[in-house]
Design an enzyme around this catalytic site. Sequence first.
Site: not given
Ligand code: NAP
Length: 267
Positions: A154, A158
Amino acid sequence: MTIRIIIAGPRGKMGQEAVNMVLKNKEFQLVGCIDRKNNGKKLTDISSLPNSDVPIFEDPEECMHTVHPDVLIDLTTPYAGFEHTLIALKSHVRAVVGTSGFSEQQIAELQALAAENKTGCIIAPNFAIGAVLMMQFSKLAARYLPDVEIIEKHHDQKLDAPSGTAIKTAELIKEARNNKQQGHPDEVELIPGARGAADDGIHIHSVRLPGLVAHQEVMFGGSGQILTIKHDSHHRESFMDGIRLSVEHVMNLEQLVYGLENILNLD
Ligand code: NAP
């Protein structure tokens, strides 16, 4: 019927894809977003987000009680995602959770709450349909080739390791084979962790590098043969078909379903 949706984490990499997917779908209406910044602003005020009047809330309860959504899509962090899902289920708002890193205990707590409130919830470690097939094919292969190692790769931002997909793959393989000591019984790790994490004898190796998105290889070894089952998500768009399908499906659920494979027809 139009499904009213809120998205938690709209500025994130997955959140941005989800915002675009929901705005493009005629059956869906994006009615609010939960962000930890930008309270009171609209999506259009954030440069990375589309030109839309959808309101942003920092307080998840205020968001749910103001815009009355049918479904929450959560794509945040393990801590925030768990809190958001608890609040949603307590408020009888269905949830589709992509956020990874929940513990078994947290999933059990959400499962009990969803059943008690008769409110649907889908949590999937991987919403890419190809990845779900990779996991199912791995379960099948483990019946005949029980020696297996998982290599998941990844992007380096992550937070959790191993990935939810790797853990889920190991769980499925465990359903198909018994606990097994792999490798030489006297093997020694000269550097701790060299053989990866061992989950009931299944070694999981986690690679984190910029440039990667989400990739996994499941390698099975047999006499004179190797079978590799491999899936690559090159772009986060790959997860959106599974999220869209889950939003539609969760409307008819009254309990928690863990894993996209449980809503696909894989017979
Ligand atoms: P990312 O780019 O870091 O996005 C996470 C977002 O959540 C950021 O905008 C962050 O804000 C926000 N956040 C953090 N704390 C929060 C809160 N208390 N309230 C509201 N928003 C908040 O991560 P990503 O790559 O998009 O991934 C997000 C999640 O999805 C992760 O857990 C990842 O492992 C998962 N994921 C799942 C799949 C699936 O198929 N299930 C696939 C890919 C990823 P800031 O920018 O201010 O920190």
